[in-house]
Design a protein around this motif. Structure first.
Motif, PDB file in Angstrom:
ATOM      1  N   ARG A 154      65.763  23.857 -35.215  1.00 60.58           N
ATOM      2  CA  ARG A 154      65.520  23.295 -33.878  1.00 60.58           C
ATOM      3  C   ARG A 154      65.193  24.379 -32.864  1.00 60.58           C
ATOM      4  O   ARG A 154      64.494  24.126 -31.880  1.00 60.58           O
ATOM      5  CB  ARG A 154      66.740  22.503 -33.405  1.00 60.58           C
ATOM      6  N   ALA A 155      65.721  25.589 -33.092  1.00 60.97           N
ATOM      7  CA  ALA A 155      65.535  26.673 -32.118  1.00 60.97           C
ATOM      8  C   ALA A 155      64.068  27.046 -31.972  1.00 60.97           C
ATOM      9  O   ALA A 155      63.619  27.412 -30.879  1.00 60.97           O
ATOM     10  CB  ALA A 155      66.338  27.894 -32.546  1.00 60.97           C
ATOM     11  N   GLN A 156      63.314  26.963 -33.062  1.00 61.79           N
ATOM     12  CA  GLN A 156      61.890  27.302 -33.038  1.00 61.79           C
ATOM     13  C   GLN A 156      61.658  28.650 -32.337  1.00 61.79           C
ATOM     14  O   GLN A 156      60.917  28.740 -31.340  1.00 61.79           O
ATOM     15  CB  GLN A 156      61.082  26.195 -32.359  1.00 61.79           C
ATOM     16  N   LEU A 157      62.307  29.676 -32.865  1.00 63.11           N
ATOM     17  CA  LEU A 157      62.160  31.011 -32.291  1.00 63.11           C
ATOM     18  C   LEU A 157      60.713  31.483 -32.415  1.00 63.11           C
ATOM     19  O   LEU A 157      60.042  31.216 -33.407  1.00 63.11           O
ATOM     20  CB  LEU A 157      63.069  32.005 -33.020  1.00 63.11           C
ATOM     21  N   THR A 158      60.246  32.171 -31.403  1.00 59.87           N
ATOM     22  CA  THR A 158      58.932  32.789 -31.495  1.00 59.87           C
ATOM     23  C   THR A 158      59.009  33.948 -32.487  1.00 59.87           C
ATOM     24  O   THR A 158      60.093  34.382 -32.891  1.00 59.87           O
ATOM     25  CB  THR A 158      58.480  33.328 -30.131  1.00 59.87           C
ATOM     26  N   GLU A 161      61.011  36.730 -30.942  1.00 51.30           N
ATOM     27  CA  GLU A 161      62.440  36.400 -30.871  1.00 51.30           C
ATOM     28  C   GLU A 161      63.088  36.519 -32.246  1.00 51.30           C
ATOM     29  O   GLU A 161      64.217  37.007 -32.376  1.00 51.30           O
ATOM     30  CB  GLU A 161      62.629  34.996 -30.307  1.00 51.30           C
ATOM     31  N   ALA A 194      66.927  34.495 -24.585  1.00 51.02           N
ATOM     32  CA  ALA A 194      66.218  33.330 -25.115  1.00 51.02           C
ATOM     33  C   ALA A 194      66.764  32.938 -26.476  1.00 51.02           C
ATOM     34  O   ALA A 194      66.959  31.748 -26.764  1.00 51.02           O
ATOM     35  CB  ALA A 194      64.724  33.627 -25.206  1.00 51.02           C
ATOM     36  N   LYS A 198      68.510  29.340 -27.240  1.00 45.72           N
ATOM     37  CA  LYS A 198      67.932  28.430 -28.230  1.00 45.72           C
ATOM     38  C   LYS A 198      68.915  28.110 -29.350  1.00 45.72           C
ATOM     39  O   LYS A 198      68.900  27.001 -29.908  1.00 45.72           O
ATOM     40  CB  LYS A 198      66.661  29.032 -28.808  1.00 45.72           C
TER      41      LYS A 198
END
Length: 220
Positions: A154-158, A161, A194, A198
């Motif tokens: 769910r965090a969908q880190l870049t 990141e 961030a 997240k």
């Protein structure tokens, strides 16, 4: 301003030793003591310490339960440094999972004790990253924690990141990450913030535990 510390341990000699070591430092002040985890919440609310150095095993309320209680009940809770006899201890890992920011061995040298308190108070590096990795390998779910995997998905880190999280897990400080990525320290702080937001992690220790338990980072 000095780093203020609350000592929680059922052994008076341990508390006395920690107090002597910490109060010898001009930038650290011991503001109180308790003999059991059951006394932690009222003292934290009264004294507002920056760091609680807390024994993991106590007769009435142990460090794991006390950590959960503080984080659940206190607004702007302090950093929690678990104090333990044994490094490779499931109790220590459970305390970290419960929200503790790091751990300290009772046999640690004075300089190590002071370093641990300062590092946890600053919150810009992981305390004893190799030991945390070893604990995760032995007692963690090793990628089998469905809840941790779901949080990570769910965090969908870049991409950046994700890179920062991997470097956090290796124990690099914000300054060291900045040097590795050739960016400014403030940029790294933004990425770390961030990542924590997240993942719903209160600090980098909890983010790293989530990274290990989701399988995002291999603890071995």
């Amino acid at each position: 301003m000095p780093v203020t510390v609350l000592l929680v341990d059922d052994e008076p000699l341990v508390r006395a030793g920690l107090r002597a070591v910490l109060e010898a430092q001009p930038d650290i002040e011991v503001v109180g003591e308790a003999a059991d985890g059951a006394a932690v919440i009222p003292l934290v609310r009264q004294l507002r310490p920056d760091v609680v150095a807390m024994d993991v095993r106590m007769p009435l309320l142990d460090g794991i339960q006390a950590t959960r209680a503080v984080l659940r009940s206190v607004d702007e809770p302090p950093k929690i440094l678990v104090v333990t006899t044994f490094e490779n201890d499931e109790y220590v890992y459970e305390a970290l999972r419960a929200g503790a920011d790091g751990f300290l061995l009772k046999r640690a040298r004075p300089a190590e004790i002071v370093h641990a308190v300062r590092l946890v108070a600053e919150g810009e590096s992981l305390l004893f990253p190799a030991s945390v990795r070893q604990l995760a390998a032995e007692y963690g779910d090793d990628g089998g924690n469905r809840a941790a995997r779901a949080v990570m998905e769910r965090a969908q880190l870049t991409e950046r990141e994700a890179e920062v999280l991997r470097l956090m897990a290796r124990g690099l400080s914000n300054a060291e990450i900045a040097a590795r990525l050739i960016v400014g320290t403030e940029t790294v702080k933004s990425h770390v913030s961030a990542v924590l937001a997240k993942l719903g992690a209160r600090d980098r220790t909890q983010a790293v535990i989530a990274a290990y338990e989701s399988g995002f980072v291999a603890p071995g």
